[in-house]
Write a protein that holds these residues in place. Sequence first.
Motif, PDB file in Angstrom:
ATOM      1  N   ARG A  33       0.846  -1.203   0.000  1.00  0.00           N
ATOM      2  CA  ARG A  33       0.000   0.000   0.000  1.00  0.00           C
ATOM      3  C   ARG A  33       0.883   1.257   0.000  1.00  0.00           C
ATOM      4  NH1 ARG A  33      -3.411  -2.018   3.180  1.00  0.00           N
ATOM      5  NH2 ARG A  33      -2.351  -1.508   5.119  1.00  0.00           N
ATOM      6  N   TRP A  35       3.825   1.555  -1.171  1.00  0.00           N
ATOM      7  CA  TRP A  35       4.497   1.660  -2.469  1.00  0.00           C
ATOM      8  C   TRP A  35       3.529   1.945  -3.616  1.00  0.00           C
ATOM      9  CZ3 TRP A  35       7.595  -3.410  -1.464  1.00  0.00           C
ATOM     10  CH2 TRP A  35       8.689  -3.136  -0.644  1.00  0.00           C
ATOM     11  N   GLY A  36       2.224   2.010  -3.311  1.00  0.00           N
ATOM     12  CA  GLY A  36       1.241   2.280  -4.350  1.00  0.00           C
ATOM     13  C   GLY A  36       0.887   1.065  -5.191  1.00  0.00           C
ATOM     14  N   ILE A  37       1.115  -0.119  -4.662  1.00  0.00           N
ATOM     15  CA  ILE A  37       0.765  -1.355  -5.356  1.00  0.00           C
ATOM     16  C   ILE A  37      -0.620  -1.770  -4.871  1.00  0.00           C
ATOM     17  CG2 ILE A  37       1.383  -3.761  -5.780  1.00  0.00           C
ATOM     18  CD1 ILE A  37       4.302  -2.935  -5.147  1.00  0.00           C
ATOM     19  N   ALA A  38      -1.612  -1.574  -5.734  1.00  0.00           N
ATOM     20  CA  ALA A  38      -3.005  -1.798  -5.337  1.00  0.00           C
ATOM     21  C   ALA A  38      -3.350  -3.281  -5.198  1.00  0.00           C
ATOM     22  CB  ALA A  38      -3.944  -1.134  -6.339  1.00  0.00           C
ATOM     23  N   ASP A  39      -2.815  -4.117  -6.071  1.00  0.00           N
ATOM     24  CA  ASP A  39      -3.156  -5.539  -6.064  1.00  0.00           C
ATOM     25  C   ASP A  39      -2.073  -6.315  -5.320  1.00  0.00           C
ATOM     26  OD1 ASP A  39      -4.045  -8.094  -6.481  1.00  0.00           O
ATOM     27  OD2 ASP A  39      -3.892  -8.034  -8.660  1.00  0.00           O
ATOM     28  N   ASP A  40      -2.351  -6.667  -4.076  1.00  0.00           N
ATOM     29  CA  ASP A  40      -1.361  -7.386  -3.278  1.00  0.00           C
ATOM     30  C   ASP A  40      -1.712  -8.863  -3.091  1.00  0.00           C
ATOM     31  OD1 ASP A  40      -3.447  -7.360  -1.462  1.00  0.00           O
ATOM     32  OD2 ASP A  40      -2.342  -6.348   0.123  1.00  0.00           O
ATOM     33  N   HIS A  41      -2.712  -9.335  -3.831  1.00  0.00           N
ATOM     34  CA  HIS A  41      -3.201 -10.703  -3.635  1.00  0.00           C
ATOM     35  C   HIS A  41      -2.082 -11.743  -3.811  1.00  0.00           C
ATOM     36  CE1 HIS A  41      -5.995 -14.030  -3.500  1.00  0.00           C
ATOM     37  NE2 HIS A  41      -5.472 -14.482  -4.613  1.00  0.00           N
ATOM     38  N   ARG A 130       4.428  -7.184 -11.973  1.00  0.00           N
ATOM     39  CA  ARG A 130       3.815  -5.880 -11.645  1.00  0.00           C
ATOM     40  C   ARG A 130       2.489  -5.780 -12.350  1.00  0.00           C
ATOM     41  NH1 ARG A 130       4.874  -1.704  -7.993  1.00  0.00           N
ATOM     42  NH2 ARG A 130       4.639   0.257  -8.999  1.00  0.00           N
TER      43      ARG A 130
END
Length: 130
Positions: A33, A35-41, A130
């Motif tokens: 979050r 780092w701005g990475i929305a999809d962490d699944h 990514r």
Amino acid sequence: MSAALVPEVPTLVLDPSDRAPRAARMFLAEWFRAWGIADDHIGRLVVCELVTNAWKHGEGPIVVRLFQDARGGRPVIEVWDAGEGRPVAGAEDLAATSGRGLRLMAELVEEWGVRPLTEGGKVVWAKCGR
């Protein structure tokens, strides 16, 4: 001559217990979050698998490190433990009740591997896409 500043690598040290995978997932979600990475699944699945393996098959404390690679900023997950055994994504056994996690993880990440530590133990790492 001035020294270049190296950013601190987010690190979490865990006791080897059934609470470690959850703590690692929460740690990863927080950093993704930030780092701005929305999809962490996929990241959560990967860190959970690696920490669970370290807890069940490794030794000593479990260390989780997260960083972004220099080329492309892809997230890299490292899980360290003092155990000497090396994880292997073995052949599929349809009768087995466990042992599929590494095979699944290997299909979801860009690459992964294991490197020994000079002081003993190992680091299992995975580079997420990514």
